[in-house]
Design an enzyme around this catalytic site. Structure first.
Site, short mmCIF file in Angstrom:
data_model
loop_
_atom_site.label_atom_id
_atom_site.label_comp_id
_atom_site.label_asym_id
_atom_site.label_seq_id
_atom_site.Cartn_x
_atom_site.Cartn_y
_atom_site.Cartn_z
NE ARG A 1 -6.51 -0.93 -7.85
CZ ARG A 1 -5.98 -0.72 -6.65
NH1 ARG A 1 -5.12 -1.58 -6.13
NH2 ARG A 1 -6.32 0.35 -5.94
CG HIS B 1 -6.53 -5.72 -2.79
ND1 HIS B 1 -7.22 -5.28 -3.90
CD2 HIS B 1 -5.71 -4.69 -2.44
CE1 HIS B 1 -6.83 -4.05 -4.21
NE2 HIS B 1 -5.92 -3.67 -3.32
P1 NAP Z 1 1.94 6.85 -8.05
O1 NAP Z 1 2.71 7.58 -7.00
O2 NAP Z 1 0.92 7.54 -8.85
O3 NAP Z 1 3.03 6.20 -9.04
C1 NAP Z 1 2.68 5.59 -10.25
C2 NAP Z 1 3.96 5.18 -10.97
O4 NAP Z 1 3.60 4.47 -12.17
C3 NAP Z 1 4.81 6.37 -11.40
O5 NAP Z 1 6.18 6.05 -11.24
C4 NAP Z 1 4.48 6.52 -12.89
O6 NAP Z 1 5.53 7.08 -13.67
C5 NAP Z 1 4.28 5.05 -13.27
N1 NAP Z 1 3.46 4.92 -14.47
C6 NAP Z 1 2.16 5.30 -14.65
N2 NAP Z 1 1.75 5.02 -15.90
C7 NAP Z 1 2.83 4.47 -16.54
C8 NAP Z 1 3.07 3.98 -17.85
N3 NAP Z 1 2.10 4.00 -18.79
N4 NAP Z 1 4.28 3.49 -18.15
C9 NAP Z 1 5.27 3.47 -17.22
N5 NAP Z 1 5.12 3.91 -15.95
C10 NAP Z 1 3.91 4.39 -15.63
O7 NAP Z 1 1.22 5.56 -7.40
P2 NAP Z 1 1.54 4.79 -6.02
O8 NAP Z 1 1.03 5.56 -4.86
O9 NAP Z 1 2.97 4.39 -6.02
O10 NAP Z 1 0.59 3.51 -6.20
C11 NAP Z 1 0.72 2.65 -7.31
C12 NAP Z 1 -0.42 1.65 -7.36
O11 NAP Z 1 -0.27 0.65 -6.38
C13 NAP Z 1 -1.83 2.22 -7.05
O12 NAP Z 1 -2.37 2.91 -8.16
C14 NAP Z 1 -2.59 0.96 -6.77
O13 NAP Z 1 -3.06 0.42 -7.99
C15 NAP Z 1 -1.53 0.01 -6.19
N6 NAP Z 1 -1.74 -0.27 -4.75
C16 NAP Z 1 -2.02 -1.52 -4.35
C17 NAP Z 1 -2.21 -1.80 -3.01
C18 NAP Z 1 -2.44 -3.21 -2.52
O14 NAP Z 1 -2.78 -3.39 -1.36
N7 NAP Z 1 -2.23 -4.22 -3.34
C19 NAP Z 1 -2.12 -0.78 -2.06
C20 NAP Z 1 -1.82 0.50 -2.49
C21 NAP Z 1 -1.65 0.76 -3.85
P3 NAP Z 1 6.09 8.58 -13.36
O15 NAP Z 1 6.79 8.50 -12.01
O16 NAP Z 1 7.03 8.84 -14.44
O17 NAP Z 1 4.87 9.48 -13.31
#
Ligand code: NAP
Length: 312
Positions: free
Chosen positions: A227, A275
């Site tokens: 983000r 995006h």
């Molecule tokens: P997710 O499954 O919830 O994974 C989040 C990861 O971030 C987990 O590994 C978590 O650690 C880690 N994390 C969260 N807070 C943290 C912190 N304070 N310090 C260190 N690590 C932290 O999310 P996801 O499905 O992979 O998606 C991730 C993000 O990608 C979304 O929230 C969105 O913002 C972005 N996204 C962007 C697009 C685009 O088109 N650009 C598309 C889709 C998603 P743990 O594993 O230990 O819980």
């Protein structure tokens, strides 16, 4: 069963309806602001950026689905129904697309795509020395969730040296794991291409600032597919302009659409994408939601449920 949809303009509703019909003909797909729908008849919603306060007006709502993987546009509403499940978009298609986008981003940075693009714009046949190879660039992925893990494995398989940073430690063969704040500096110090795939939370917003960028090795590169809020954009620009960072590929920004006045548009070291890193087609997203509803009806656990305590 009425499902309200607000993901893109109203003109997309017929297409959503077609895909939902194919997945589960019982689902009655209506536009979010359809005046003929009584609030008490709404059981499910699929939304990206609902107006604050509106979700709380549906007394019989069962599940809120985010039409994207992030939920920041939903939970910024102080009255979102936090006693009900909020399901993030997911599934193989979303994960695979993101992994491919991250691979393309890293390869573009390794092969200096931005310089070639600028030369092409001026019809200049310049000899850009390709000094680095995949095996010489260490990628570090911040956020090892559904998307980060898949990207890490694809990059590893292509030959990058890959590490991930997350809250909890991961055990992925061939991918070094760093966990928690205490290991952040070490993770940055070994990273030539930093990829941000974190969710937007109070802990992660602003994390990529002058201090953390300075911990990356000289000549590092940056990919943001998380983000825009994760980055202090002025600090990123300063690191690019000082030469500390060699390049960036940015898919997300603090303000979207990126304003015409943004220096990122024309920066010679920056590739801008609008995006688009990973958005599965409506057919896949409709199927994912329909399957989740069926699973919920059978009393099975829902996938990708947002945890308000963790904040993602
Ligand atoms: P997710 O499954 O919830 O994974 C989040 C990861 O971030 C987990 O590994 C978590 O650690 C880690 N994390 C969260 N807070 C943290 C912190 N304070 N310090 C260190 N690590 C932290 O999310 P996801 O499905 O992979 O998606 C991730 C993000 O990608 C979304 O929230 C969105 O913002 C972005 N996204 C962007 C697009 C685009 O088109 N650009 C598309 C889709 C998603 P743990 O594993 O230990 O819980």
């Amino acid at each position: 069963m009425i499902v309200l949809v607000k993901s893109g303009p109203e003109s997309l509703v017929p297409d959503w309806r077609k895909h939902f019909q194919a997945a589960d003909p019982r689902l009655d797909i209506r536009w979010w602001a359809d005046p003929s729908v009584k609030p008490e008849d709404v059981q499910y919603v699929v939304v990206w950026d609902p107006e604050p306060g509106r979700l709380a007006t549906f007394p019989n709502l069962k599940i809120t689905f985010s039409s994207a993987a992030g939920v920041d546009n939903i939970v910024r509403d102080p009255n979102w129904p936090r006693h009900l499940p909020l399901v993030r978009m997911g599934g193989d298609g979303t994960e695979r697309r993101m992994a491919e986008f991250v691979l393309w981003s890293c390869l573009s940075l390794v092969r200096n795509a931005r310089r070639m693009q600028l030369a092409q714009n001026e019809k200049k046949w310049i000899n850009i020395e390709q000094r680095t190879a995949v095996a010489e660039r260490r990628v570090g992925i911040m956020g090892m969730g559904n998307l980060g893990k898949k990207a890490a494995m694809l990059l590893r398989d292509v030959g990058f040296e890959v590490a991930g940073w997350s809250q909890s430690r991961k055990d992925i063969p061939g991918v070094e794991s760093f966990a928690g704040k205490g290991e952040f500096a070490g993770f940055l110090a070994r990273t030539d291409i930093l990829v941000c795939l974190l969710p937007s939370t109070p802990d992660t917003n602003g994390l990529i600032d002058a201090e953390s960028l300075a911990l990356l090795p000289e000549g590092a590169q940056f990919v943001n597919v998380g983000r825009g809020q994760h980055v202090v954009e002025a600090d990123l620009l300063a690191a690019l302009d000082s030469g500390h960072l060699a390049g960036a590929l940015l898919d997300v920004f603090s303000e979207e659409p990126l304003p015409a006045s943004s220096p990122f548009w024309t920066h010679p070291k920056v590739i801008v994408t609008p995006h688009v890193a990973s958005l599965a087609p409506r057919s896949e997203r409709a199927r994912y939601v329909a399957e989740a509803i069926k699973a919920h009806e059978r009393g099975e656990p829902l996938p990708n449920v947002y945890d308000p305590v963790k904040g993602y």
